[in-house]
Design an enzyme around this catalytic site. Structure first.
Site, PDB file in Angstrom:
ATOM      1  N   GLU A 168       0.841  -1.214   0.000  1.00  0.00           N
ATOM      2  CA  GLU A 168       0.000   0.000   0.000  1.00  0.00           C
ATOM      3  C   GLU A 168       0.875   1.263   0.000  1.00  0.00           C
ATOM      4  OE1 GLU A 168      -1.764   0.785   3.848  1.00  0.00           O
ATOM      5  OE2 GLU A 168      -3.497   1.788   2.963  1.00  0.00           O
ATOM      6  N   LYS A 212      -9.661   2.113  -1.758  1.00  0.00           N
ATOM      7  CA  LYS A 212      -9.814   1.545  -0.410  1.00  0.00           C
ATOM      8  C   LYS A 212     -11.140   1.981   0.217  1.00  0.00           C
ATOM      9  CE  LYS A 212      -7.040   1.371   3.878  1.00  0.00           C
ATOM     10  NZ  LYS A 212      -5.811   1.942   4.489  1.00  0.00           N
ATOM     11  N   CYS A 215      -5.041  -3.039   3.344  1.00  0.00           N
ATOM     12  CA  CYS A 215      -4.625  -2.788   4.728  1.00  0.00           C
ATOM     13  C   CYS A 215      -5.784  -2.874   5.738  1.00  0.00           C
ATOM     14  CB  CYS A 215      -3.896  -1.436   4.788  1.00  0.00           C
ATOM     15  SG  CYS A 215      -2.822  -1.269   6.236  1.00  0.00           S
TER      16      CYS A 215
HETATM   17  O1  LIG Z   1      -5.665  -1.745  11.199  1.00  0.00           O
HETATM   18  C1  LIG Z   1      -4.503  -1.497  11.516  1.00  0.00           C
HETATM   19  O2  LIG Z   1      -4.048  -1.816  12.614  1.00  0.00           O
HETATM   20  C2  LIG Z   1      -3.575  -0.799  10.577  1.00  0.00           C
HETATM   21  C3  LIG Z   1      -4.286  -0.207   9.400  1.00  0.00           C
HETATM   22  C4  LIG Z   1      -3.442   0.739   8.634  1.00  0.00           C
HETATM   23  O3  LIG Z   1      -2.336   1.041   9.023  1.00  0.00           O
HETATM   24  C5  LIG Z   1      -3.922   1.277   7.357  1.00  0.00           C
HETATM   25  O4  LIG Z   1      -4.991   0.884   6.868  1.00  0.00           O
HETATM   26  O5  LIG Z   1      -3.205   2.124   6.776  1.00  0.00           O
END
Ligand SMILES: O=C(O)CCC(=O)C(=O)O
Length: 264
Positions: free
Chosen positions: A40, A110, A145
């Site tokens: 990402e 996203k 993510c």
């Molecule tokens: O859910 C998490 O602990 C991390 C999510 C995250 O860092 C993101 O989506 O950028």
């Protein structure tokens, strides 16, 4: 089907331009793989919020140009991770997926933005469409993510025919246990491969978890990276998904949702 996950180190002592060049050459070196996956927001860094606006790109901007070329040169399906996409006034966390001829075949914005009332959650707009990619023999469902925490998204992708999930991330070190646990959970509950590709390094003061991971439809870990930049190469067998779903037909026992489509 051979997949390579490139766990890129995203440190702020390397410019976005230099990283783009470096990553393009890493992708080119994967010739012989069928699928290459990047993390990402690797150009800018998932936590480099203060740089999002300055580094935002149109969909067909510099990352698109470099990755389309690299996919075509390596002759691979390329999930090129995500970019900060600018459309009008809005920013999106948008993934780009290329075919082996370098054609952009899918984009995914996203859906679940991270940060609660800060960071990505306020700086970016949310996507609203589930996206699958018609890779022959192994249709992919894509997520990004924080999406990993929302099982209903993955169930929706299964219902749309996904046999494997590709999850680029910039997951922080302090919640690394959640990352590997959730990757395995999504694989077990959906009887699908999970290819989860994170970043290494530290940017905006946030050490990254690394630990990119590939999990099979039974929940076995096929490969897991350490904390530094690393390339994971794994062989996936699409028949294993069908076999797992036939031998232990838990998806057939769903009461609250539709049945996944049956495959010949
Ligand atoms: O859910 C998490 O602990 C991390 C999510 C995250 O860092 C993101 O989506 O950028």
């Amino acid at each position: 089907m051979r997949a390579s996950l490139i766990q890129i180190a995203v440190n702020q002592d390397e410019s976005v331009h230099a990283r783009r060049q470096r990553v393009a050459s890493l992708v080119r070196e994967q010739r012989g793989a069928d699928l290459v996956v990047l993390p990402e927001l690797w150009p800018v860094g998932a936590f480099a919020y203060e740089s999002f606006a300055a580094e935002a790109e149109p969909l067909e901007g510099p990352t698109f140009e470099a990755m389309a070329k690299a996919a075509a040169e390596a002759r691979v399906w390329l999930h090129a991770g995500s970019i900060v996409e600018r459309e009008g006034e809005a920013l999106y966390n948008t993934s780009l997926v290329f075919s082996p001829s370098g054609e952009l075949v899918r984009t995914y914005r996203k859906i679940h933005r991270f940060g609660f009332d800060e960071g990505e959650a306020v700086l970016m707009a949310a996507g609203d469409e589930l996206v699958t990619v018609p890779v022959p023999d192994l249709p992919l469902g894509v997520a990004t993510c924080y999406d990993l925490r929302f099982p209903e998204l993955f169930r929706g992708l299964v219902d749309a025919g996904a046999l494997a999930f590709v999850v680029p991330a910039g997951w922080p070190e302090r919640r690394r246990e959640h990352w590997t646990l959730l990757a395995r959970a999504r694989a077990v509950e959906n009887q699908a491969y999970v290819l989860a590709c994170g970043t290494a390094g530290t940017h905006a003061g946030v050490p990254q978890a690394g630990h990119s991971i590939v999990v099979d439809p039974w929940g076995e870990v096929l490969a897991e990276a350490g904390v530094d930049e690393e390339i994971l190469t794994v062989d996936l067998d699409p028949a294993k998904v069908d076999l797992t779903r036939k031998q232990f037909p838990v998806l057939r026992d769903r009461v609250l949702g539709p049945q996944p489509p049956t495959r010949a």
